[in-house]
Design a protein around this motif. Structure first.
Motif, short mmCIF file in Angstrom:
data_model
loop_
_atom_site.label_atom_id
_atom_site.label_comp_id
_atom_site.label_asym_id
_atom_site.label_seq_id
_atom_site.Cartn_x
_atom_site.Cartn_y
_atom_site.Cartn_z
N TYR A 195 -19.84 -13.64 0.73
CA TYR A 195 -19.46 -14.66 -0.25
C TYR A 195 -20.50 -14.69 -1.35
CZ TYR A 195 -16.12 -16.23 3.19
OH TYR A 195 -15.09 -16.28 4.08
N ASP A 211 -19.69 -16.54 -4.56
CA ASP A 211 -19.51 -17.79 -5.29
C ASP A 211 -19.05 -18.89 -4.32
OD1 ASP A 211 -18.87 -19.85 -7.00
OD2 ASP A 211 -17.95 -18.56 -8.50
N GLU A 259 -18.80 -22.11 -4.78
CA GLU A 259 -17.92 -23.12 -5.35
C GLU A 259 -16.46 -22.69 -5.26
OE1 GLU A 259 -19.16 -24.74 -9.13
OE2 GLU A 259 -21.23 -24.25 -8.64
N LYS A 260 -16.18 -21.43 -5.58
CA LYS A 260 -14.81 -20.94 -5.46
C LYS A 260 -14.34 -20.98 -4.02
CE LYS A 260 -14.66 -17.83 -9.41
NZ LYS A 260 -14.55 -16.42 -9.83
N MET A 261 -15.21 -20.58 -3.11
CA MET A 261 -14.85 -20.57 -1.71
C MET A 261 -14.54 -21.98 -1.22
SD MET A 261 -17.10 -19.54 1.62
CE MET A 261 -18.07 -21.01 1.49
N VAL A 285 -13.45 -24.70 -2.82
CA VAL A 285 -12.31 -25.44 -3.37
C VAL A 285 -10.98 -24.70 -3.26
CG1 VAL A 285 -13.77 -26.76 -4.95
CG2 VAL A 285 -12.74 -24.62 -5.71
N THR A 286 -10.97 -23.47 -2.77
CA THR A 286 -9.72 -22.71 -2.72
C THR A 286 -9.12 -22.57 -1.33
OG1 THR A 286 -10.94 -20.64 -2.61
CG2 THR A 286 -10.19 -21.34 -4.78
N THR A 287 -9.89 -22.78 -0.28
CA THR A 287 -9.36 -22.54 1.05
C THR A 287 -10.04 -23.41 2.09
OG1 THR A 287 -8.92 -20.85 2.72
CG2 THR A 287 -10.93 -20.60 1.43
N ARG A 305 -11.80 -12.88 -7.67
CA ARG A 305 -11.63 -13.91 -8.69
C ARG A 305 -11.35 -15.28 -8.08
NH1 ARG A 305 -7.13 -11.39 -11.55
NH2 ARG A 305 -7.87 -9.30 -11.21
N LYS A 306 -10.46 -15.35 -7.11
CA LYS A 306 -10.04 -16.64 -6.59
C LYS A 306 -10.97 -17.20 -5.52
CE LYS A 306 -6.11 -19.15 -4.79
NZ LYS A 306 -4.73 -19.13 -4.39
N TYR A 307 -11.48 -16.34 -4.64
CA TYR A 307 -12.23 -16.82 -3.48
C TYR A 307 -13.74 -16.59 -3.58
CZ TYR A 307 -7.62 -17.17 -1.40
OH TYR A 307 -6.32 -17.48 -1.15
N GLY A 308 -14.23 -15.91 -4.59
CA GLY A 308 -15.67 -15.68 -4.72
C GLY A 308 -16.23 -14.72 -3.70
#
Length: 190
Positions: free
Chosen positions: A92, A94, A96-98, A100-102, A152-155
């Motif tokens: 991982y 990023d 923050e992406k991780m 807030v996305t899952t 892009r989406k999950y970092g």
């Protein structure tokens, strides 16, 4: 007697919310602080201090991780059934992406990696798949696809992805009959 003193436990836990907590984390772990349901701050390793009354802390591993993917029976472009098993190595980047996305980041990585394996196999014939598997161009192709899907989406940074097993499969069909649906011996599909 437990019922008579249970109120003391409740009072102690209520008071503990006002006392700051702390934890010392290894450099392979990352922390994220959430205040009032929103991501407040995040970082890697070190000492983390928070107030339980206002803050929730989540700790995740950011070290290199490996997931062995379950076997999949897939059909190539030339209608040959192939059973494959894959592996993905990632980390991982990023947080923050991780966050807030899952809900379950590792489960999301596994699911997306299985999708990449399935779409890649479906784009090849049996012969081109075997040639790409032996030449290791298949691994790089799948790594790039997984990086596009997860980065892009999950970092997530995909370090390596590839197949660890590739065999032709012989499909079978289970035939059930009778009033109680007892299974008969497996026979080759026609």
């Amino acid at each position: 007697m437990d019922g008579a003193l249970s109120w003391l436990s409740w009072i102690a836990s209520w008071i503990a919310q006002f006392i700051p907590k702390w934890d010392v984390l290894d450099p392979t772990l990352a922390w994220m602080k959430f205040r009032r349901g929103e991501l407040h701050s995040c970082g890697r390793g070190g000492i983390v201090i928070w107030w339980p009354l206002l803050t929730k802390v989540e700790i995740h591993s950011v070290a290199e991780q490996t997931i062995k993917l379950e076997p999949q029976s897939l059909i190539t472009q030339d209608a040959v059934t192939i059973t494959v098993r894959g592996v993905i190595v990632y980390e991982y980047e990023d947080l923050e992406k991780m966050a807030v996305t899952t809900v379950d980041p590792d489960d999301s990585v596994r699911d997306k990696a299985l999708m990449v394996v399935a779409t890649t196999v479906a784009q090849h014939t049996k012969d081109t798949l075997l040639a790409a598997f032996r030449g290791e161009t298949l691994d790089e192709d799948m790594r790039r696809k997984a990086q596009l899907l997860l980065g892009r989406k999950y970092g997530v940074r995909v370090i390596r992805m590839g197949l660890i097993e590739l065999t032709t499969a012989r499909p079978y069909r289970l035939i059930a009959g009778g009033s109680n649906d007892t299974a008969l011996p497996m026979v080759p599909m026609v």
